[in-house]
Every structure is written in C-alpha cells, then in structure tokens.
Design a protein around this motif. Structure first.
Motif, PDB file in Angstrom:
ATOM      1  N   LEU A  15       0.847  -1.192   0.000  1.00 57.50           N
ATOM      2  CA  LEU A  15       0.000   0.000   0.000  1.00 57.50           C
ATOM      3  C   LEU A  15       0.885   1.246   0.000  1.00 57.50           C
ATOM      4  CD1 LEU A  15      -2.512  -1.106   2.797  1.00 57.50           C
ATOM      5  CD2 LEU A  15      -2.745  -1.466   0.330  1.00 57.50           C
ATOM      6  N   ARG A  16       0.378   2.333  -0.579  1.00 57.23           N
ATOM      7  CA  ARG A  16       1.078   3.620  -0.561  1.00 57.23           C
ATOM      8  C   ARG A  16       0.155   4.666   0.048  1.00 57.23           C
ATOM      9  NH1 ARG A  16       1.865   5.230  -5.928  1.00 57.23           N
ATOM     10  NH2 ARG A  16       0.399   3.619  -6.571  1.00 57.23           N
ATOM     11  N   HIS A  17       0.740   5.628   0.711  1.00 62.93           N
ATOM     12  CA  HIS A  17      -0.056   6.603   1.453  1.00 62.93           C
ATOM     13  C   HIS A  17       0.284   8.021   0.977  1.00 62.93           C
ATOM     14  CE1 HIS A  17      -1.197   3.376   4.211  1.00 62.93           C
ATOM     15  NE2 HIS A  17       0.070   2.991   4.143  1.00 62.93           N
ATOM     16  N   TYR A  18      -0.763   8.817   0.779  1.00 61.34           N
ATOM     17  CA  TYR A  18      -0.604  10.191   0.290  1.00 61.34           C
ATOM     18  C   TYR A  18      -1.330  11.132   1.238  1.00 61.34           C
ATOM     19  CZ  TYR A  18       0.751   7.840  -4.035  1.00 61.34           C
ATOM     20  OH  TYR A  18       1.369   7.046  -4.965  1.00 61.34           O
ATOM     21  N   ALA A  19      -0.596  12.076   1.780  1.00 61.54           N
ATOM     22  CA  ALA A  19      -1.206  13.114   2.607  1.00 61.54           C
ATOM     23  C   ALA A  19      -1.517  14.318   1.728  1.00 61.54           C
ATOM     24  CB  ALA A  19      -0.261  13.521   3.729  1.00 61.54           C
ATOM     25  N   PRO A  20      -2.645  14.997   1.969  1.00 60.10           N
ATOM     26  CA  PRO A  20      -2.944  16.198   1.170  1.00 60.10           C
ATOM     27  C   PRO A  20      -1.888  17.266   1.403  1.00 60.10           C
ATOM     28  CG  PRO A  20      -4.456  15.983   3.031  1.00 60.10           C
ATOM     29  CD  PRO A  20      -3.670  14.711   2.976  1.00 60.10           C
ATOM     30  N   ARG A  21      -1.528  17.977   0.343  1.00 60.77           N
ATOM     31  CA  ARG A  21      -0.477  18.982   0.407  1.00 60.77           C
ATOM     32  C   ARG A  21      -1.074  20.385   0.311  1.00 60.77           C
ATOM     33  NH1 ARG A  21       2.879  16.965  -4.667  1.00 60.77           N
ATOM     34  NH2 ARG A  21       0.766  17.254  -5.474  1.00 60.77           N
ATOM     35  N   GLY A  22      -0.683  21.242   1.231  1.00 59.23           N
ATOM     36  CA  GLY A  22      -1.049  22.659   1.132  1.00 59.23           C
ATOM     37  C   GLY A  22      -2.539  22.900   1.313  1.00 59.23           C
ATOM     38  N   ASP A  23      -2.969  24.103   0.909  1.00 59.37           N
ATOM     39  CA  ASP A  23      -4.390  24.431   1.039  1.00 59.37           C
ATOM     40  C   ASP A  23      -5.138  23.989  -0.212  1.00 59.37           C
ATOM     41  OD1 ASP A  23      -4.381  26.449  -1.006  1.00 59.37           O
ATOM     42  OD2 ASP A  23      -3.453  27.835   0.417  1.00 59.37           O
ATOM     43  N   LEU A  24      -6.443  24.122  -0.122  1.00 55.32           N
ATOM     44  CA  LEU A  24      -7.311  23.636  -1.190  1.00 55.32           C
ATOM     45  C   LEU A  24      -7.710  24.724  -2.174  1.00 55.32           C
ATOM     46  CD1 LEU A  24      -9.752  21.420   0.930  1.00 55.32           C
ATOM     47  CD2 LEU A  24      -8.006  20.614  -0.644  1.00 55.32           C
ATOM     48  N   SER A  25      -7.149  25.900  -2.047  1.00 56.82           N
ATOM     49  CA  SER A  25      -7.678  27.038  -2.804  1.00 56.82           C
ATOM     50  C   SER A  25      -7.600  26.823  -4.314  1.00 56.82           C
ATOM     51  CB  SER A  25      -6.938  28.320  -2.412  1.00 56.82           C
ATOM     52  OG  SER A  25      -5.540  28.189  -2.633  1.00 56.82           O
ATOM     53  N   ALA A  26      -6.493  26.270  -4.820  1.00 55.95           N
ATOM     54  CA  ALA A  26      -6.396  26.054  -6.265  1.00 55.95           C
ATOM     55  C   ALA A  26      -7.429  25.040  -6.731  1.00 55.95           C
ATOM     56  CB  ALA A  26      -4.983  25.594  -6.627  1.00 55.95           C
ATOM     57  N   TRP A  27      -7.627  23.986  -5.936  1.00 56.51           N
ATOM     58  CA  TRP A  27      -8.646  22.988  -6.288  1.00 56.51           C
ATOM     59  C   TRP A  27     -10.047  23.572  -6.169  1.00 56.51           C
ATOM     60  CZ3 TRP A  27      -7.539  18.570  -8.675  1.00 56.51           C
ATOM     61  CH2 TRP A  27      -6.218  18.113  -8.622  1.00 56.51           C
ATOM     62  N   ASP A  28     -10.254  24.449  -5.166  1.00 54.55           N
ATOM     63  CA  ASP A  28     -11.562  25.099  -5.024  1.00 54.55           C
ATOM     64  C   ASP A  28     -11.880  25.930  -6.261  1.00 54.55           C
ATOM     65  OD1 ASP A  28     -11.871  24.016  -2.503  1.00 54.55           O
ATOM     66  OD2 ASP A  28     -11.198  25.817  -1.443  1.00 54.55           O
ATOM     67  N   ARG A  29     -10.893  26.676  -6.730  1.00 53.54           N
ATOM     68  CA  ARG A  29     -11.127  27.521  -7.912  1.00 53.54           C
ATOM     69  C   ARG A  29     -11.406  26.660  -9.146  1.00 53.54           C
ATOM     70  NH1 ARG A  29      -6.907  30.441  -5.448  1.00 53.54           N
ATOM     71  NH2 ARG A  29      -5.342  29.489  -6.817  1.00 53.54           N
ATOM     72  N   ALA A  30     -10.659  25.556  -9.298  1.00 54.06           N
ATOM     73  CA  ALA A  30     -10.896  24.676 -10.440  1.00 54.06           C
ATOM     74  C   ALA A  30     -12.284  24.052 -10.359  1.00 54.06           C
ATOM     75  CB  ALA A  30      -9.827  23.586 -10.490  1.00 54.06           C
ATOM     76  N   ALA A  31     -12.696  23.676  -9.140  1.00 51.25           N
ATOM     77  CA  ALA A  31     -14.025  23.091  -8.970  1.00 51.25           C
ATOM     78  C   ALA A  31     -15.119  24.100  -9.306  1.00 51.25           C
ATOM     79  CB  ALA A  31     -14.192  22.579  -7.542  1.00 51.25           C
ATOM     80  N   GLU A  32     -14.926  25.353  -8.879  1.00 51.91           N
ATOM     81  CA  GLU A  32     -15.913  26.396  -9.192  1.00 51.91           C
ATOM     82  C   GLU A  32     -15.999  26.626 -10.694  1.00 51.91           C
ATOM     83  OE1 GLU A  32     -14.501  29.683  -6.943  1.00 51.91           O
ATOM     84  OE2 GLU A  32     -15.072  28.811  -4.996  1.00 51.91           O
ATOM     85  N   ARG A  33     -14.838  26.614 -11.351  1.00 49.72           N
ATOM     86  CA  ARG A  33     -14.815  26.812 -12.802  1.00 49.72           C
ATOM     87  C   ARG A  33     -15.544  25.666 -13.509  1.00 49.72           C
ATOM     88  NH1 ARG A  33      -9.168  26.644 -14.386  1.00 49.72           N
ATOM     89  NH2 ARG A  33      -9.421  25.200 -16.107  1.00 49.72           N
ATOM     90  N   LEU A  34     -15.317  24.454 -13.019  1.00 44.89           N
ATOM     91  CA  LEU A  34     -15.966  23.308 -13.637  1.00 44.89           C
ATOM     92  C   LEU A  34     -17.474  23.346 -13.415  1.00 44.89           C
ATOM     93  CD1 LEU A  34     -15.749  20.683 -15.180  1.00 44.89           C
ATOM     94  CD2 LEU A  34     -15.185  19.519 -13.037  1.00 44.89           C
TER      95      LEU A  34
END
Length: 494
Positions: free
Chosen positions: A470-489
């Motif tokens: 298994l491999r583990h990934y922790a979220p990096r940084g804040d979500l603001s860039a993803w929030d903006r992309a989600a809003e655009r979508l």
C-alpha cells in the motif's frame, strides 16, 4: 507480501474486465495472501450489423484456458467468477444462448431508457431500486431487446458472471451484488421486485433464484473438468460477482468513516453503509444503492474513469503516435496545472472513439483552450477525475450524514501516482492507494471464507492490509487552487 506454503489451498479467481480477462490463483493461509496471474486474455467486443456485442464464447474459452493453467499450480480448492455489471445473456427452453450478449456501450439504450421512464417514473423506480440512472442499466436494455425475435424464445436471463457459472456447472442463479445493478431489484427487501418486473410486462420466470456471496453454485461439469484438468468435484463458489463489490470487500480499511474509489475503466466512488439512502435528494444527485458483501450497501456514483485516458492512448496509437504511459505521466506532471478541466461524466465521452477530439469539443463549448500536446490531455483527464472524486465523495457524505476521514483508492488506478496524489490534494483527505488487484483479492478471499479460512469482513480486510503493498498520500497545502478549479468546472457544467 509474504510467501505462502505450498500446503495452503489454491483458489482460482476468474476476473473479467471491459478490456481483458484474467485467471488469478490465490494462496491463503494464516497471515498469508499471495496472488499469481495464471493467464490473461483480451476482451474484444464485436460490432455486428445489429449492434455492439460481447464475444462471450471467446471469454469462456479464455477462462477455460486460464483454469487449465491454474490447475498446473496445484490442486484448486474452488473457482469464483466476477465481471462487470448490467449485461446479460438470454437462454431458450433448451438452455442454449440466444445470440451474443449486447455491450452496455451500444447506442440502442438511450431511446429504450426514455421509453421505460415514460411508463414508470424515475422517482418511483428509485424508491424501489435505489439505482443510479444510467442509460445502460439492465432494465433499459431489456426494453430494447424486447423488440427482437430472440425475445419470444427467451426463458432465462443470466447476468454475465452467472452465464459463465452456468456453462461451468449447469446450474442457474443470480448473484445478489450483480442483481442489484439491474434496476429490477428491491433494495429494501433484498430480492427481485415482482411489482416492477410485472409492471414492465416482463415474465417473472426469466429471473432465476438469488445467490449470496459465499454459497456454492455447483461443481464442474464433466467437459469443463476434462478440458481444464481440474478435479470433477471442484466447487464453483459464488463470490461477489460484480467486480466492484469484490473490490470493495478487499478495501484495506482499519478505520470507520472511510470512503473508497475503485478505479479502473470506471471510477466507482462512495461509502459503505448499513442501509440504502432513498431520499429524493439522493435520486436527484444520481447516487446508487447496490448490494455489497454481508448485506452492506455500496452507496456510490459511477464516474467515467481511466476510460478517458485509455481511449486517448488508443486514438494516438491509431495515428502512429504511441508514447508509453510513463512518458505521458511525466509530461502531465510538467504541464500547466488546471489549464483545462472537464466533467468526466459528460455523455459525449461514453462511446468508444476519438477521445482527444471529444475533449476538444467540450473545452470549446465551455470556453477553455485545448491542451498543449498529449501531456496536457493527460493532466486534464487526471485533474478532472480528482475533482470528480472530490465532488462525489463530499456529496455522498452529505447525503448519508457521514463524516469522511480517509479515502481508499483501489484497482488499477491506484498505480497512477498522479491520480492518487491529486485525489488527496483535491479532497483534503489522506489517501491509501492499493491494492491494485482488489477485485481478484476480494474474489479469492470470499472463496477462502466459504472454506473457513477467513473470518468476518473486518478480518478479511485486516488480512489485505497486513499482506498487500500500500502507498499513502497526505494532502499537500491548502485547497484554494482545487476550489477555484471546482468552481470553474461547476460553472461550465451549468
């Protein structure tokens, strides 16, 4: 992964996907779980004049060849079969197959779905089945099939894994996790819906008795035993025959409140619940309630998964440009973030064809620039999938009244480091990636449990967690860039 003893029982898992089939052997012992691929074969649909069909005879032969290879690894204690959902074969009064089964991507399904919903409202259908509306659900395919001459001769309907079990054993049945995907299954009662079947003018006798995962379907017929070299009394065990149900059974979760993404051709993203969610909000959000192991409910949505990437690669290969996946992912990692995002569930992406051109058409429609080269397309696809995982899991949690703590990403997509990392970043949740062979593991372990070698569902998952990579990934940084992309979508989706 620990080595097992040659004394440990061998279980043969037949795992058929949309593009290939495999027979995998699994050895299970105390604290031990090892898979070995015995045989792999292509699954190539055939486009006939009357539509897109599965070459089920080639699949059956590939399965027999695989079981013969499995027999060479030692005595096989059991065979289990899983496939994709919704597709089926019809048998006549003699038990003979009436033509090649239709492929769920055949274009006959859209008009048939509209016809069914004109007679049974979408809300009424959901209240009984709890099933996500997809134009290829079995209930809609049957409406298209009824106009054919074959229909008058049909006496038994068998979903794809049940058809293969029938050819191996001569017994008929309908495994419950797959039956729950048909749109003819009462999700509260856990049985075929006689009211829906009768209301749609279908014969109740078409639908065979239900089987639960872990029950014995039968033993090998003489010709199957002779060809494969397996013992004539080898049992065929009913597993969770919907491949996603087997994959979810093998999610290596140790914590409550987990979400899962079973990612392959499709991304199946959702939660495991004790009871279905049948609210009008849930129906409007197009979430499905399908059966899992031990009476659990797989509350999820289908997302068009790695299909988009694989169709892009097939298109480039046909044009003489076929970079390897590693090179494409490296280019994607260097491409500009969020240059273009699409809704993976746009119906334009459903059928096989020129996927880059279809992505271009969606980007043009939503006022976005087309990607710069193959790496840009791959980044577009993977970021869009991560956004879809985020949107779907958050909505599932809200509708079910659950708080998410962790995401398990299993299946072939778990090998894609960019997808796993971006899913963690987009959701803001830790992601555990793997096992990649979750479906085969679930298949093997449900056979092993039927033989008394594994305990409850929690014990099964602990065995996966302690033996698989298994491999583990922790979220990096804040979500603001993803929030903006989600809003655009969301704005582009209207």
């Amino acid at each position: 992964m620990s080595a097992t003893s040659r004394e440990d029982p061998v279980f043969a898992a037949v795992d058929l996907g949309a593009t290939s089939g495999r027979v995998i052997t699994g050895r299970v012992g105390p604290g031990e779980l090892v898979l070995t691929e015995a045989h792999r074969f292509a699954n190539v649909p055939v486009r006939l004049p009357d539509g897109l069909r599965w070459d089920v005879l080639a699949l059956y032969q590939g399965m027999l060849d695989g079981l013969r290879a499995a027999a060479r690894s030692g005595p096989v204690a059991s065979v289990g079969i899983d496939t994709w959902a919704v597709d089926y074969g019809l048998l006549d009064a003699d038990g003979s197959l009436l033509g090649m089964p239709f492929h769920y991507r055949d274009d006959r399904n859209g008009p048939a779905a509209a016809k069914v919903l004109a007679g049974v409202g979408a809300r009424e259908l959901y209240e009984v089945t709890g099933l996500q509306h997809l134009p290829f659900n079995t209930v809609f395919q049957l409406a298209a099939h009824r106009s054919t001459a074959q229909w008058g001769a049909a006496r038994t309907l068998l979903l794809m894994p049940d058809l293969l079990v029938y050819w191996l054993t001569g017994t008929v049945g309908a495994e419950v996790t797959n039956a729950s995907t048909t749109g003819l299954f009462d999700t509260r009662a856990g049985r075929w819906s006689d009211a829906l079947i009768g209301g749609l003018g279908l014969e109740r006798t078409l639908f065979p008795p239900l089987r639960e995962p872990g029950s014995r379907a039968g033993t090998l017929l003489a010709q199957a035993a002779d060809f494969t070299g397996l013992a004539p009394d080898t049992p065929v065990t009913t597993v969770a025959s919907h491949d996603t149900a087997s994959a979810v059974a093998a999610v290596p979760a140790r914590e409550p409140g987990f979400a899962y993404v079973s990612c392959g051709t499709w991304s199946l993203a959702g939660l495991e619940l004790d009871a279905p969610v049948l609210t009008e909000e849930s129906r409007a959000a197009n979430f499905t309630n399908e059966r899992g192991v031990d009476g659990t409910v797989r509350y999820l949505r289908n997302i068009m998964g790695m299909w988009l990437l694989e169709e892009c690669r097939r298109t480039w290969a046909r044009g003489g440009h076929s970079p390897g996946l590693g090179a494409l992912l490296a280019d994607a990692a260097r491409a500009r973030p969020f240059a273009a995002v699409v809704d993976p569930d746009d119906p334009v992406f459903l059928a096989p064809g020129d996927m880059p051109s279809r992505i271009d058409s969606v980007l043009a429609r939503t006022g976005q620039a087309v990607p710069d080269g193959p790496g840009g397309y791959v980044r577009c696809v993977l970021e869009s999938l991560a956004l879809a995982h985020r949107r779907t899991l958050r909505r599932a949690a809200a509708l079910a009244g659950r708080e998410l703590t962790h995401v398990h990403l299993v299946g072939g997509g778990s090998r894609n480091e960019l997808l796993c990392r971006w899913t963690a970043d987009a959701t803001g949740l830790p992601v555990t990636a793997g096992p990649a062979e979750a479906t085969a593991l679930g298949n093997v372990l449900l056979q092993a449990r039927a033989h008394g070698l594994v305990g409850d569902l929690g014990g099964l998952r602990r065995l996966v967690a302690s033996t698989q990579e298994l491999r583990h990934y922790a979220p990096r940084g804040d979500l603001s860039a993803w929030d903006r992309a989600a809003e655009r979508l969301e704005a582009a989706r209207g």
